[in-house]
Design a protein around this motif. Structure first.
Motif, mmCIF file in Angstrom:
data_model
loop_
_atom_site.group_PDB
_atom_site.id
_atom_site.type_symbol
_atom_site.label_atom_id
_atom_site.label_comp_id
_atom_site.label_asym_id
_atom_site.label_seq_id
_atom_site.Cartn_x
_atom_site.Cartn_y
_atom_site.Cartn_z
ATOM 1 N N SER A 65 0.833 -1.203 0.000
ATOM 2 C CA SER A 65 0.000 0.000 0.000
ATOM 3 C C SER A 65 0.867 1.253 0.000
ATOM 4 O O SER A 65 1.687 1.453 0.890
ATOM 5 N N SER A 66 0.674 2.082 -1.016
ATOM 6 C CA SER A 66 1.404 3.347 -1.089
ATOM 7 C C SER A 66 0.672 4.309 -2.008
ATOM 8 O O SER A 66 -0.014 3.895 -2.936
ATOM 9 N N TYR A 67 0.815 5.594 -1.732
ATOM 10 C CA TYR A 67 0.275 6.612 -2.629
ATOM 11 C C TYR A 67 1.399 7.542 -3.093
ATOM 12 O O TYR A 67 1.156 8.661 -3.544
ATOM 13 N N LYS A 68 2.635 7.065 -3.005
ATOM 14 C CA LYS A 68 3.796 7.888 -3.349
ATOM 15 C C LYS A 68 4.539 7.292 -4.540
ATOM 16 O O LYS A 68 4.522 6.091 -4.764
ATOM 17 N N THR A 69 5.210 8.171 -5.259
ATOM 18 C CA THR A 69 5.845 7.800 -6.518
ATOM 19 C C THR A 69 6.968 6.776 -6.322
ATOM 20 O O THR A 69 7.694 6.804 -5.334
ATOM 21 N N ILE A 70 7.104 5.879 -7.286
ATOM 22 C CA ILE A 70 8.125 4.838 -7.290
ATOM 23 C C ILE A 70 9.379 5.381 -7.971
ATOM 24 O O ILE A 70 9.300 6.162 -8.917
ATOM 25 N N SER A 71 10.550 4.942 -7.501
ATOM 26 C CA SER A 71 11.787 5.229 -8.227
ATOM 27 C C SER A 71 12.471 3.911 -8.562
ATOM 28 O O SER A 71 12.058 2.842 -8.084
ATOM 29 N N GLU A 72 13.525 3.979 -9.377
ATOM 30 C CA GLU A 72 14.173 2.733 -9.806
ATOM 31 C C GLU A 72 15.677 2.906 -9.939
ATOM 32 O O GLU A 72 16.183 4.012 -10.107
ATOM 33 N N GLY A 73 16.368 1.778 -9.866
ATOM 34 C CA GLY A 73 17.813 1.760 -10.035
ATOM 35 C C GLY A 73 18.352 0.368 -9.765
ATOM 36 O O GLY A 73 17.766 -0.395 -8.980
ATOM 37 N N PHE A 74 19.460 0.006 -10.413
ATOM 38 C CA PHE A 74 20.101 -1.290 -10.202
ATOM 39 C C PHE A 74 19.141 -2.462 -10.434
ATOM 40 O O PHE A 74 19.222 -3.499 -9.768
ATOM 41 N N GLY A 75 18.169 -2.287 -11.341
ATOM 42 C CA GLY A 75 17.214 -3.358 -11.618
ATOM 43 C C GLY A 75 16.148 -3.527 -10.565
ATOM 44 O O GLY A 75 15.418 -4.521 -10.567
ATOM 45 N N SER A 76 16.028 -2.546 -9.656
ATOM 46 C CA SER A 76 15.058 -2.627 -8.561
ATOM 47 C C SER A 76 14.089 -1.452 -8.600
ATOM 48 O O SER A 76 14.347 -0.421 -9.241
ATOM 49 N N LEU A 77 12.965 -1.614 -7.904
ATOM 50 C CA LEU A 77 12.004 -0.543 -7.662
ATOM 51 C C LEU A 77 12.088 -0.171 -6.191
ATOM 52 O O LEU A 77 12.235 -1.042 -5.328
ATOM 53 N N TYR A 78 11.965 1.122 -5.875
ATOM 54 C CA TYR A 78 12.017 1.582 -4.495
ATOM 55 C C TYR A 78 10.706 2.289 -4.164
ATOM 56 O O TYR A 78 10.271 3.181 -4.903
#
Length: 384
Positions: free
Chosen positions: A276-289
């Motif tokens: 559950s989240s309402y905040k934007t996703i970021s990415e790097g190193f083949g992962s999602l944060y």
């Protein structure tokens, strides 16, 4: 104040904001205090390069006044409509305009345009070079998301989930798509994502949709989360984060629902992970944060959705959406701290206090990390 009650306070019913936490019974809620900060061995040290006041900040409201970078300039807009262009390395003010508008969403600098929305449903376009007003038009309702453009067309998603396209030259409406909202939603909307000839949006009903840029024709519709429960509150599955596109995948996350990966061409769901989240996703190193409702920061594998690590030492600190900065994941919190975590294992790697609650996501530009606090102070940080 605890994360859970605070998030309930931003619920809107039929477009009207619920602002009183007292309407929810305290007997049914467990009081959750922000976790105290603990000492750790820092791998990286941040230092302040410059800071500037850029007008009225967000203060107690929920405006997402995110700065925007174009070239060597960072642009900001305050809640009072003060627009400022600064050299992003020195903080020198290049120009400043006081427009006397009640601004509700972040500014976008792209293709020579500066774009932002207002509380009373206006979409404003300025010239990037000097702030000259190009056009100021009425849209369907309040704009909390940041408008997007490809240089020819401007896309905006209003708080009523209407997605509309306007000519970048004069603001003339080109097309409009209205989307049915549930009776109860979180305040705000997702920010559209333009990719090639398509625009991708997340909606308050838990759906993701793609439209053709030129005429708004629907390309596909797919569901990220299915409402569950018996009450309207339990069935809220809003998508408020901007879709993230990497390669041929589009990633989204919903409140009280799932993180999901979809094929950007067809909308076919590749995987889902309950989160559950309402905040934007970021990415790097083949992962999602992702930052979830409890202020845990999680790393998910882009290909499978498997959780690689979860950082819980910042629990209930009302963290911002994460951004990737160098080899770190950066977030801000309600006490004015910036936290850095390793992208590899999520370990705490650095901390810096700028002061004042941080609500807007941090902004990254090259070696710089920009922090806008709720009092309207913009700070540029750099690794020491």
């Amino acid at each position: 104040m605890m994360e859970r009650i605070c998030r309930l306070a931003v619920v809107v019913a039929l477009g009207m904001s619920v602002t009183a936490c007292s309407m929810f019974s305290s007997d049914e809620e467990e009081v959750r205090k922000p976790k105290s900060l603990t000492e750790f061995k820092a791998d990286v040290e941040l230092t302040e390069v410059w800071s500037k006041g850029i007008g009225e900040g967000t203060r107690g409201s929920l405006e997402r006044l995110v700065p925007s970078i174009s070239g060597n300039v960072i642009y900001t807009v305050g809640a009072d409509g003060e627009v400022t262009a600064l050299n992003r390395e020195t903080g020198k003010v290049l120009w400043n305009k006081e427009l006397k508008l009640k601004v509700s969403g972040g500014i976008t600098a792209d293709a020579g345009l500066l774009l932002f929305g207002t509380l009373n449903g206006r979409l404003v376009a300025l010239k990037e070079t000097d702030g000259t007003l190009l056009w100021n038009i009425s849209v369907s309702s309040e704009v909390i998301s940041s408008p997007q453009t490809n240089g020819q067309i401007v896309i905006v998603q209003s708080i009523d989930d209407t997605v509309a396209a306007y000519d970048a030259t004069d603001g003339k409406q080109l097309w409009r798509q209205e989307n049915l909202q549930p009776a109860l939603t979180l305040r705000g909307t997702s920010t559209p994502r333009i990719e090639g000839e398509a625009v991708f949006v997340g909606l308050s009903n838990g759906e993701a949709k793609a439209f053709r840029m030129t005429d708004g024709a629907p390309l596909w519709s797919s569901r990220v989360s299915i409402p569950k429960g018996t009450s309207e509150l339990e069935r809220m599955v809003d998508i408020k984060a901007q879709p993230l596109i990497v390669g041929d995948s589009i990633f989204l996350v919903s409140f009280q629902g799932n993180a999901a990966a979809m094929d950007k061409y067809s909308g076919r769901v590749k995987w889902t992970r309950e989160l559950s989240s309402y905040k934007t996703i970021s990415e790097g190193f083949g992962s999602l944060y992702l930052t979830d409702d409890s202020s845990y920061v999680s790393s998910l594998d882009q290909r499978s959705g498997a959780v690689s690590w979860r950082q819980d030492k910042l629990e209930y600190r009302l963290l911002t959406a994460p951004v990737t900065y160098s080899s770190y994941v950066a977030v801000g919190d309600a006490e004015g701290y910036v936290h850095l975590m390793s992208q590899v294992d999520g370990g705490l790697a650095g901390r810096y206090k700028v002061g004042g609650a941080i609500k807007a996501p941090l902004t990254v530009g090259g070696d710089y990390l920009y922090v806008l606090n709720a009092d309207g102070k913009l700070t540029a940080l750099k690794q020491k």
